[in-house]
Design an enzyme around this catalytic site. Structure first.
Site, PDB file in Angstrom:
ATOM      1  N   GLU A 220       0.905  -1.164   0.375  1.00 29.53           N
ATOM      2  CA  GLU A 220       0.252  -0.116   0.127  1.00 29.53           C
ATOM      3  C   GLU A 220       1.084   1.223   0.389  1.00 29.53           C
ATOM      4  O   GLU A 220       1.859   1.131   0.540  1.00 29.53           O
ATOM      5  CB  GLU A 220      -1.076  -0.016   1.616  1.00 29.53           C
ATOM      6  CG  GLU A 220      -1.597   0.954   1.313  1.00 29.53           C
ATOM      7  CD  GLU A 220      -2.743   0.739   2.107  1.00 29.53           C
ATOM      8  OE1 GLU A 220      -3.237   0.250   3.205  1.00 29.53           O
ATOM      9  OE2 GLU A 220      -2.993   2.521   2.747  1.00 29.53           O
TER      10      GLU A 220
ATOM     11  N   GLU B 220      -1.979  11.152   3.665  1.00 34.72           N
ATOM     12  CA  GLU B 220      -3.364  11.498   4.628  1.00 34.72           C
ATOM     13  C   GLU B 220      -3.511  12.217   5.587  1.00 34.72           C
ATOM     14  O   GLU B 220      -2.557  12.962   5.427  1.00 34.72           O
ATOM     15  CB  GLU B 220      -3.580  10.161   5.029  1.00 34.72           C
ATOM     16  CG  GLU B 220      -3.627   8.819   4.548  1.00 34.72           C
ATOM     17  CD  GLU B 220      -3.245   7.280   5.751  1.00 34.72           C
ATOM     18  OE1 GLU B 220      -4.501   6.223   5.853  1.00 34.72           O
ATOM     19  OE2 GLU B 220      -2.654   7.155   6.022  1.00 34.72           O
TER      20      GLU B 220
END
Length: 279
Positions: free
Chosen positions: A167, A172
């Site tokens: 990932e 974020e």
């Protein structure tokens, strides 16, 4: 001729050979050493600046009003916890392209037993990429509990599951920690409470657009915001980052990363101006 590119790499090639070195733009010193048949040697060092041209291979400029381009995007629908205890229910109704941007809005509204709704777009089955430079220009939502993300997963996730697929979290953000941008990788041994990442604090993450980027090759993965480095990882065959990855855009609510939701929260939007991928 012996070429020294200033990074510990030398290569000797036959007379008359023209050698180009990639991996990156930058400044290098070239040492040219020549010998005649009698064994006499002459040398010359030259400082050169190298610019590597990149080609745009895929983009979405979000210029066509309406739903996201169905040739480029699919939807994850339904409960979106994925082990993170998130609070939103994903729909196709919380996203629109208008005014030149993609808008994903998280709302406080009941749906299928969840207190919030949002949208999660993914390019799985439509587009994936291995290596390159990815730039995403975005403005983030605001409010305690919001958890916007611009990220990628390995194409083999259905076969090997997460985190074996790898990932890449290009961006974020926690509404409960305003303006701190996270750049993170997850893979076997570095996931859950032990991810491989760093952060950088910027200004006006939710009121201005910023460019979130990853520069990804067989030897390194570098994550940036506005060309300021957030995090670097040395890539290798031991990691799952040498395969095709697809894109994901979403706004989650709460959960193990997003944290407590502000009781006054009603709705907020992540806007994406463009996604551009270069090789």
């Amino acid at each position: 001729y012996e070429y020294d590119f200033g990074n510990g790499i030398f290569q000797t090639v036959p007379t008359g050979t023209v050698m180009y070195k990639y991996p990156a733009s930058g400044n290098y010193t070239v040492n040219v050493i020549a010998k005649n048949t009698a064994g006499k040697t002459i040398s010359k060092s030259v400082d050169v600046s190298v610019t590597v041209a990149q080609s745009l291979i895929w983009s979405d400029e979000f210029d066509a009003p309406g739903a996201p381009n169905p040739a480029k995007w699919n939807y994850d629908l339904g409960a979106g916890g994925w082990g993170n205890q998130e609070l939103q229910y994903y729909t196709q109704s919380n996203v629109v392209v208008s005014g030149g941007t993609l808008k994903i809005t998280a709302k406080r509204e009941n749906s299928n037993g969840f207190a919030f709704t949002s949208t999660r777009l993914l390019s799985k089955g439509k587009f994936s990429v291995k290596y390159g430079r990815i730039d995403i220009r975005a403005k983030l939502p605001v409010g305690g509990g919001t958890w916007p993300a611009l990220w990628m997963l390995g194409n083999n996730i259905d076969a090997v599951s997460w985190p074996n697929c790898g990932e890449i979290d290009i961006m974020e953000h926690k509404g409960n920690d305003q303006n701190r941008i996270h750049g993170t990788l997850h893979y076997p041994g570095r996931f859950g409470g032990n991810p491989d990442g760093s952060t950088r604090v910027i200004n006006n993450a939710s009121t201005e657009f910023h460019i979130y980027s990853v520069d990804w090759s067989a030897t390194s993965i570098k994550i940036y915001v506005d060309d300021q480095l957030i995090h670097t990882v040395a890539n290798s065959n031991a990691l799952p980052f040498n395969q095709e990855f697809f894109l994901i855009l979403n706004v989650a609510m709460g959960g193990t990363f997003g944290g407590s939701v502000d009781p006054a929260f009603t709705s907020s939007t992540m806007e994406v101006d463009y996604i551009r991928i270069y090789k």
